[in-house]
Design a protein around this motif. Structure first.
Motif, PDB file in Angstrom:
ATOM      1  N   THR A   1       0.853  -1.174   0.000  1.00 35.97           N
ATOM      2  CA  THR A   1       0.000   0.000   0.000  1.00 35.97           C
ATOM      3  C   THR A   1       0.893   1.229   0.000  1.00 35.97           C
ATOM      4  O   THR A   1       2.124   1.129   0.092  1.00 35.97           O
ATOM      5  CB  THR A   1      -0.960   0.008   1.204  1.00 35.97           C
ATOM      6  N   GLU A   2       0.288   2.393  -0.121  1.00 33.83           N
ATOM      7  CA  GLU A   2       1.031   3.642  -0.005  1.00 33.83           C
ATOM      8  C   GLU A   2       0.240   4.591   0.861  1.00 33.83           C
ATOM      9  O   GLU A   2      -0.992   4.468   0.985  1.00 33.83           O
ATOM     10  CB  GLU A   2       1.317   4.259  -1.370  1.00 33.83           C
ATOM     11  N   ALA A   3       0.936   5.507   1.504  1.00 33.47           N
ATOM     12  CA  ALA A   3       0.292   6.382   2.470  1.00 33.47           C
ATOM     13  C   ALA A   3       1.042   7.699   2.543  1.00 33.47           C
ATOM     14  O   ALA A   3       2.210   7.801   2.137  1.00 33.47           O
ATOM     15  CB  ALA A   3       0.259   5.718   3.850  1.00 33.47           C
TER      16      ALA A   3
ATOM     17  N   LEU B   1       4.938   7.420   1.814  1.00 36.44           N
ATOM     18  CA  LEU B   1       5.531   6.139   2.183  1.00 36.44           C
ATOM     19  C   LEU B   1       4.970   5.044   1.282  1.00 36.44           C
ATOM     20  O   LEU B   1       3.745   4.971   1.057  1.00 36.44           O
ATOM     21  CB  LEU B   1       5.217   5.784   3.642  1.00 36.44           C
ATOM     22  N   TYR B   2       5.854   4.175   0.799  1.00 34.37           N
ATOM     23  CA  TYR B   2       5.467   3.028  -0.013  1.00 34.37           C
ATOM     24  C   TYR B   2       5.812   1.800   0.821  1.00 34.37           C
ATOM     25  O   TYR B   2       6.990   1.488   1.015  1.00 34.37           O
ATOM     26  CB  TYR B   2       6.216   3.060  -1.343  1.00 34.37           C
ATOM     27  N   LEU B   3       4.794   1.131   1.345  1.00 34.04           N
ATOM     28  CA  LEU B   3       5.042   0.194   2.434  1.00 34.04           C
ATOM     29  C   LEU B   3       4.397  -1.162   2.222  1.00 34.04           C
ATOM     30  O   LEU B   3       3.509  -1.348   1.395  1.00 34.04           O
ATOM     31  CB  LEU B   3       4.602   0.804   3.768  1.00 34.04           C
TER      32      LEU B   3
ATOM     33  N   ARG C   1       7.177  -5.592  -2.099  1.00 34.04           N
ATOM     34  CA  ARG C   1       5.948  -4.846  -2.359  1.00 34.04           C
ATOM     35  C   ARG C   1       5.481  -5.202  -3.770  1.00 34.04           C
ATOM     36  O   ARG C   1       6.108  -4.824  -4.755  1.00 34.04           O
ATOM     37  CB  ARG C   1       6.152  -3.340  -2.284  1.00 34.04           C
ATOM     38  N   GLU C   2       4.379  -5.918  -3.856  1.00 32.10           N
ATOM     39  CA  GLU C   2       3.828  -6.319  -5.157  1.00 32.10           C
ATOM     40  C   GLU C   2       2.722  -5.346  -5.526  1.00 32.10           C
ATOM     41  O   GLU C   2       1.716  -5.218  -4.813  1.00 32.10           O
ATOM     42  CB  GLU C   2       3.266  -7.734  -5.076  1.00 32.10           C
ATOM     43  N   THR C   3       2.890  -4.616  -6.632  1.00 33.35           N
ATOM     44  CA  THR C   3       1.928  -3.613  -7.076  1.00 33.35           C
ATOM     45  C   THR C   3       1.579  -3.857  -8.538  1.00 33.35           C
ATOM     46  O   THR C   3       2.227  -4.658  -9.217  1.00 33.35           O
ATOM     47  CB  THR C   3       2.507  -2.190  -6.919  1.00 33.35           C
ATOM     48  N   PRO C   4       0.572  -3.165  -9.074  1.00 26.17           N
ATOM     49  CA  PRO C   4       0.276  -3.315 -10.504  1.00 26.17           C
ATOM     50  C   PRO C   4       1.420  -2.876 -11.413  1.00 26.17           C
ATOM     51  O   PRO C   4       1.455  -3.246 -12.588  1.00 26.17           O
ATOM     52  CB  PRO C   4      -0.953  -2.406 -10.692  1.00 26.17           C
ATOM     53  N   TYR C   5       2.353  -2.105 -10.873  1.00 21.09           N
ATOM     54  CA  TYR C   5       3.449  -1.575 -11.684  1.00 21.09           C
ATOM     55  C   TYR C   5       4.712  -2.418 -11.573  1.00 21.09           C
ATOM     56  O   TYR C   5       5.689  -2.157 -12.278  1.00 21.09           O
ATOM     57  CB  TYR C   5       3.758  -0.136 -11.256  1.00 21.09           C
ATOM     58  N   GLY C   6       4.706  -3.397 -10.688  1.00 23.92           N
ATOM     59  CA  GLY C   6       5.878  -4.231 -10.506  1.00 23.92           C
ATOM     60  C   GLY C   6       6.123  -4.536  -9.044  1.00 23.92           C
ATOM     61  O   GLY C   6       5.246  -4.334  -8.193  1.00 23.92           O
ATOM     62  N   ARG C   7       7.319  -5.015  -8.750  1.00 22.48           N
ATOM     63  CA  ARG C   7       7.681  -5.399  -7.391  1.00 22.48           C
ATOM     64  C   ARG C   7       8.872  -4.567  -6.912  1.00 22.48           C
ATOM     65  O   ARG C   7       9.840  -4.392  -7.650  1.00 22.48           O
ATOM     66  CB  ARG C   7       8.047  -6.885  -7.328  1.00 22.48           C
TER      67      ARG C   7
ATOM     68  N   GLU D   1       5.749  -9.271  10.617  1.00 17.35           N
ATOM     69  CA  GLU D   1       6.477  -8.897  11.831  1.00 17.35           C
ATOM     70  C   GLU D   1       6.961  -7.449  11.791  1.00 17.35           C
ATOM     71  O   GLU D   1       7.104  -6.821  12.835  1.00 17.35           O
ATOM     72  CB  GLU D   1       7.687  -9.815  12.033  1.00 17.35           C
ATOM     73  N   THR D   2       7.192  -6.948  10.593  1.00 10.97           N
ATOM     74  CA  THR D   2       7.780  -5.614  10.421  1.00 10.97           C
ATOM     75  C   THR D   2       7.129  -4.913   9.242  1.00 10.97           C
ATOM     76  O   THR D   2       6.855  -5.541   8.219  1.00 10.97           O
ATOM     77  CB  THR D   2       9.303  -5.718  10.176  1.00 10.97           C
ATOM     78  N   VAL D   3       6.888  -3.621   9.393  1.00 17.36           N
ATOM     79  CA  VAL D   3       6.469  -2.790   8.266  1.00 17.36           C
ATOM     80  C   VAL D   3       7.728  -2.228   7.610  1.00 17.36           C
ATOM     81  O   VAL D   3       8.570  -1.615   8.271  1.00 17.36           O
ATOM     82  CB  VAL D   3       5.562  -1.636   8.725  1.00 17.36           C
ATOM     83  N   TRP D   4       7.846  -2.461   6.296  1.00 14.95           N
ATOM     84  CA  TRP D   4       8.943  -1.936   5.500  1.00 14.95           C
ATOM     85  C   TRP D   4       8.405  -0.818   4.627  1.00 14.95           C
ATOM     86  O   TRP D   4       7.383  -0.978   3.963  1.00 14.95           O
ATOM     87  CB  TRP D   4       9.534  -3.026   4.611  1.00 14.95           C
ATOM     88  N   ALA D   5       9.105   0.308   4.600  1.00 17.63           N
ATOM     89  CA  ALA D   5       8.679   1.430   3.767  1.00 17.63           C
ATOM     90  C   ALA D   5       9.885   2.045   3.086  1.00 17.63           C
ATOM     91  O   ALA D   5      10.940   2.201   3.701  1.00 17.63           O
ATOM     92  CB  ALA D   5       7.969   2.483   4.607  1.00 17.63           C
ATOM     93  N   HIS D   6       9.721   2.373   1.798  1.00 17.76           N
ATOM     94  CA  HIS D   6      10.754   3.203   1.171  1.00 17.76           C
ATOM     95  C   HIS D   6      10.170   4.574   0.891  1.00 17.76           C
ATOM     96  O   HIS D   6       8.956   4.728   0.647  1.00 17.76           O
ATOM     97  CB  HIS D   6      11.370   2.544  -0.061  1.00 17.76           C
TER      98      HIS D   6
END
Length: 321
Positions: A78-80, A93-95, A156-162, A100-105
């Protein structure tokens, strides 16, 4: 943080906010075509990486983010956004949560300010916030890619890629197996084609989510309170945003692209007319030619011909007036 993949053949370093990775590897359009065909990868190791762990991580983030994440299933991307008290966009945030852990870039160089804000909001919640930029690199695989995903990597699997979160020390060895490298300019060209806004490019100090089409994708309208929610609700229910995102087809006969910040005017008013917006990102697309994203005043007619500096531009609606 300078990527070791800048030593790959043909690598030309990017400048500005994307400094540290390659702008391209010698053939911009070939790299775009490869990504569009689902092959190759993009080095995004200059982006900030932030993790949040602890048993209350999702409940706590739910209070701070514009997105509904309290019941976010493991491995669902998801993104926020994080907004100011006045509803202006401060962080994107792209998360993903791995159970166990939230990863965000996040955008390069924004992780320190983000972490400072998150730390200030911890109170008594059982959460741990960490800056993992120094040891974790982000790699993007385009939609349709059959490249291997290393075991144990957050994805992160999205419609645009991973988007893969890889140990930085494994970046070079992964690149050897992932196919041909594509630079950040190819990645940006496809982002613009898809009308996807980027913090610091399509945003300024007064941007609100409605202007960029971030309602629904990054802003959930049916969740509880968060900072800036009053502005979001008021604009959604009672009014319209003052500006709107548009996609521009630029005159292909021009040698130079209008840079970010180039003022937009109505073509009928000429180059001395009233400013009605500005270019936010301009790129050369392998099929569409020179194109751009821009912000214009909401009341600009959707069929109006525009000038980006001295360059003629035709607009496509992204956000409805």
């Amino acid at each position: 943080m300078k990527s070791p993949l800048l030593t790959l053949p043909g690598a030309v370093p990017a400048e500005g906010v994307d400094e540290g990775v390659a702008a391209h590897y010698g053939d911009l359009f070939r790299e775009q075509r490869a990504l569009a065909d689902g092959t190759g990868f993009v080095d995004l190791s200059h982006r900030g990486v932030v993790t949040v762990s602890g048993p209350e991580r999702l409940a706590w983030l739910h209070l701070l983010l514009t997105q509904h994440v309290s019941d976010l299933p493991p491995h669902r991307a998801t993104e926020a956004l994080i907004l100011s008290a006045n509803g202006h966009i401060e962080h994107a945030l792209y998360l993903v949560d791995d159970g166990e852990t939230v990863w965000a870039h996040v955008e390069p160089g924004t992780q320190e300010a983000l972490i400072a804000y998150l730390e200030s909001m911890k109170f008594f919640y059982r959460v741990e916030v960490a800056d993992r930029t120094a040891d974790i690199a982000v790699v993007h695989l385009p939609a349709g890619s059959i490249a291997e995903v290393p075991e144990g990597a957050a994805v992160r699997e999205t419609p645009y890629g991973r988007d893969l979160f890889l140990p930085r020390g494994e970046l070079e060895s992964y690149a050897e197996k992932a196919g041909s490298a594509a630079g950040i300019l190819a990645y940006e060209a496809l982002r613009v084609e898809r009308y996807r806004p980027r913090l610091g490019f399509e945003t300024d100090h007064r941007t609100i989510p409605h202007e960029l089409g971030w309602i629904g994708t990054a802003v959930h309208l049916q969740k509880g309170c968060y900072r800036g929610q009053e502005t979001v609700a008021r604009v959604q229910n009672l009014g319209k945003p003052p500006r709107r995102l548009v996609f521009l087809h630029l005159d292909g006969s021009e040698v130079h692209l209008p840079v970010a910040g180039t003022e937009l005017r109505l073509a009928d008013d000429g180059p001395d007319g009233r400013k009605i917006g500005f270019v936010t990102t301009s790129v050369r697309h392998y099929e569409l030619g020179p194109v751009a994203l821009a912000l214009v005043k909401r009341n600009v007619p959707v069929d109006a011909r525009l000038l980006a500096g001295d360059t003629a531009a035709a607009q496509e609606t992204v956000v409805e007036p």
